[in-house]
Design a protein around this motif. Structure first.
Motif, short mmCIF file in Angstrom:
data_model
loop_
_atom_site.label_atom_id
_atom_site.label_comp_id
_atom_site.label_asym_id
_atom_site.label_seq_id
_atom_site.Cartn_x
_atom_site.Cartn_y
_atom_site.Cartn_z
N LYS A 340 0.83 -1.20 0.00
CA LYS A 340 0.00 0.00 0.00
C LYS A 340 0.87 1.26 0.00
O LYS A 340 0.58 2.24 -0.69
CB LYS A 340 -0.92 -0.01 1.22
CG LYS A 340 -1.89 1.17 1.26
CD LYS A 340 -2.78 1.12 2.48
CE LYS A 340 -3.69 2.34 2.56
NZ LYS A 340 -4.53 2.35 3.78
N GLU A 343 2.33 1.85 -3.42
CA GLU A 343 1.31 2.37 -4.33
C GLU A 343 1.09 3.87 -4.10
O GLU A 343 1.01 4.66 -5.05
CB GLU A 343 0.00 1.61 -4.11
CG GLU A 343 -1.14 2.05 -5.02
CD GLU A 343 -2.44 1.35 -4.70
OE1 GLU A 343 -3.50 1.87 -5.11
OE2 GLU A 343 -2.42 0.30 -4.04
N ASN A 346 3.93 6.31 -5.37
CA ASN A 346 4.01 6.55 -6.82
C ASN A 346 3.47 7.92 -7.21
O ASN A 346 3.93 8.53 -8.17
CB ASN A 346 3.25 5.45 -7.59
CG ASN A 346 4.10 4.22 -7.80
OD1 ASN A 346 5.27 4.32 -8.18
ND2 ASN A 346 3.55 3.05 -7.54
#
Length: 518
Positions: A340, A343, A346
């Motif tokens: 998580k 992600e 990013n």
């Protein structure tokens, strides 16, 4: 020459809620804000955060609430905050998130798709004077349900989980289904396992043998999803006001319901302690966040190759975790979920991350080491000064008194409303044993009684308590009535009931009434 003492005096707080609010604003929030905690984990807390299933909720309150829907399939498609209000009515989500008196303002971040599925049902119900209840959407299996929500369901649940005192997961015994989405929900509730309780509802709709199989399947499934060494507490029952289809397990259901109600009734009393515990957990995560963000900032080049380096750092985030863990002696369980975090990173500009600021971390360390300890002492003082707080009204009233109260007329309560001494029914049998023990002046000694009472095979600790209850006149001997009483209490214990802390009035031998200490 004296050196000036530069150590700051400890902060003074009027009460626990005010202390938590001030500590958060002055010590923890600056650290969160600097290292983008609110972008990665949870929105900032507001002042309202510090103030002290559908048939299941209806069962607790013994009243329908606005927006309630009940059906054979999961029909609740909204988050409904069921709260106390003088007038019954519904407040829509968009209005709730702009109300400074309600603790929902940060839910605005989840957008209109969520807010259109969020409401507050207010009603003048006594249960809601002590607790508020959040009714969540039913969970369905399959990809369709997840796509159709239009908002981050797991993130919303996580937001509520951080703020509530108890999380109750409801399953229907006659149609047990643990879907993929349910597994995602449990993962979203990570670090809140201590708040979780599970209810296996409508257990009267299946036979005892089927119930054992369903219970076993549920425990096996939960064990795979909830990664804690402790087994989650599962309450089995029929939490709705319908006749039991299969009444075989009535006593089990009553005992389980009583245990659950005791757990819920303790919530108002423990609310301040729970908020304190949640702030500690949040502070620990905020510290880790600071170390992660500052480490990523430190590794970034000043001019060229920023995008390449960013991708490399995200890919190697696990190694950065390990390095921080070793360098700062942080438990692996304090780190956020790796996938998580990767992600979320990013979408971040690493060049705008903050470097490590020791003063911010020192303030949080001081809060954890000193301020929290003083607030903990204040919690105990406030609890002692306040009247006993429990949840009242609704289904809770039906378990407190009268012939349908839990355990009424059973165990040590047997014979409570009878004119005759209940022990007298079996006294002739006990008398036969009593007179074989060669009583002197109508009494047997402790040594003589011990040999007979040990035949029950109960532990000495239990027999010691029985002796204390049966020796009504406290002379160290038992007469025939006291001996019969001791055997009656042994029978109560062997039948699986608890012994009373003090001898109830109806069990006092007839010749001893008026002798028992008040």
């Amino acid at each position: 020459m004296f050196r000036k003492n530069l150590k700051k005096d400890p902060e003074l707080f009027q009460n626990v809620s005010e202390g938590l609010r001030r500590l958060y604003r002055t010590k923890l929030f600056p650290l969160e804000d600097t290292y983008r905690f609110h972008d990665f984990h949870s929105p900032a807390l507001e002042d309202a955060d510090f103030d002290n299933k559908t048939t299941f909720i209806r069962h607790l309150m013994e009243q329908d609430f606005p927006g309630m829907r009940i059906g054979p399939e999961p029909t609740t498609d909204s988050f409904i905050a069921v709260m106390h209000g003088e007038q019954e009515g519904v407040i829509p989500g968009n209005a709730l998130v702009v109300d400074p008196k309600k603790p929902f303002r940060k839910l605005n971040a989840f957008g209109n798709a969520f807010l259109n599925r969020f409401m507050c049902a207010q009603m003048p119900n006594p249960v809601l004077e002590s607790i508020s209840i959040i009714d969540t959407p039913g969970i369905l299996s399959g990809e369709k349900q997840r796509i159709s929500r239009g908002y981050d369901f797991a993130a919303v649940l996580e937001w509520f989980a951080e703020r509530v005192d108890r999380i109750i997961l409801l399953f229907d015994a006659h149609k047990l289904d643990i879907s993929d989405e349910f597994s995602e929900v449990i993962r979203a509730l990570k670090n809140h396992e201590d708040k979780m309780r599970v209810v296996l509802n409508k257990a009267d709709q299946i036979s005892t043998q089927q119930l054992m199989r369903v219970y076993g399947a549920l425990m096996w499934s939960l064990g795979k999803i909830i990664n804690t060494p402790e087994v989650v507490r599962v309450y089995i029952g029929s939490f709705w006001a319908q006749p039991l289809l299969v009444p075989d397990n009535r006593k089990l259901f009553e005992a389980e319901e009583q245990d659950l109600f005791v757990d819920i009734q303790s919530l108002p009393r423990n609310a301040a302690l729970r908020k304190l515990n949640d702030l500690i957990k949040r502070a620990r995560l905020a510290k880790v966040q600071a170390y992660i963000i500052s480490s990523l900032k430190k590794e970034m080049p000043s001019v060229f190759g920023k995008d390449t380096k960013k991708k490399e750092l995200i890919a190697n985030l696990g190694e950065i975790y390990h390095k921080i863990e070793k360098e700062h002696q942080i438990s692996p369980g304090d780190f956020p979920n790796l996938a998580k975090m990767q992600e979320l990173l990013n979408g971040q500009d690493f060049t705008k991350f903050a470097t490590l600021k020791p003063k911010l971390l020192e303030a949080v360390e001081d809060m954890l080491a000193n301020d929290i300890a003083r607030l903990m002492a204040m919690v105990r003082q406030e609890e002692a000064a306040m009247p006993s707080q429990t949840v009242k009204g609704g289904a809770f009233e039906g378990t407190m008194s009268g012939p349908f109260g839990h355990g009424y007329g059973e165990g040590a309560s047997e014979g409570i409303d009878e004119l005759e001494w209940v022990v007298g029914r079996d006294k002739p049998t006990y008398d036969e044993i009593f007179y074989t023990l060669s009583p002197i002046n109508g009494k047997v000694s402790g040594a003589a009684a011990k040999k007979e009472l040990l035949k029950s095979k109960l532990p000495n600790t239990v027999l010691g308590k029985i002796w204390k209850l049966a020796d009504v006149d406290k002379d160290g001997y038992l007469d025939d009535e006291e001996f019969a009483l001791a055997n009656h209490l042994i029978k109560v214990k062997l039948e699986g009931h608890e012994l009373p802390p003090t001898l109830p009035d109806h069990l006092v031998p007839p010749s001893k009434r008026g002798m028992v200490e008040a």
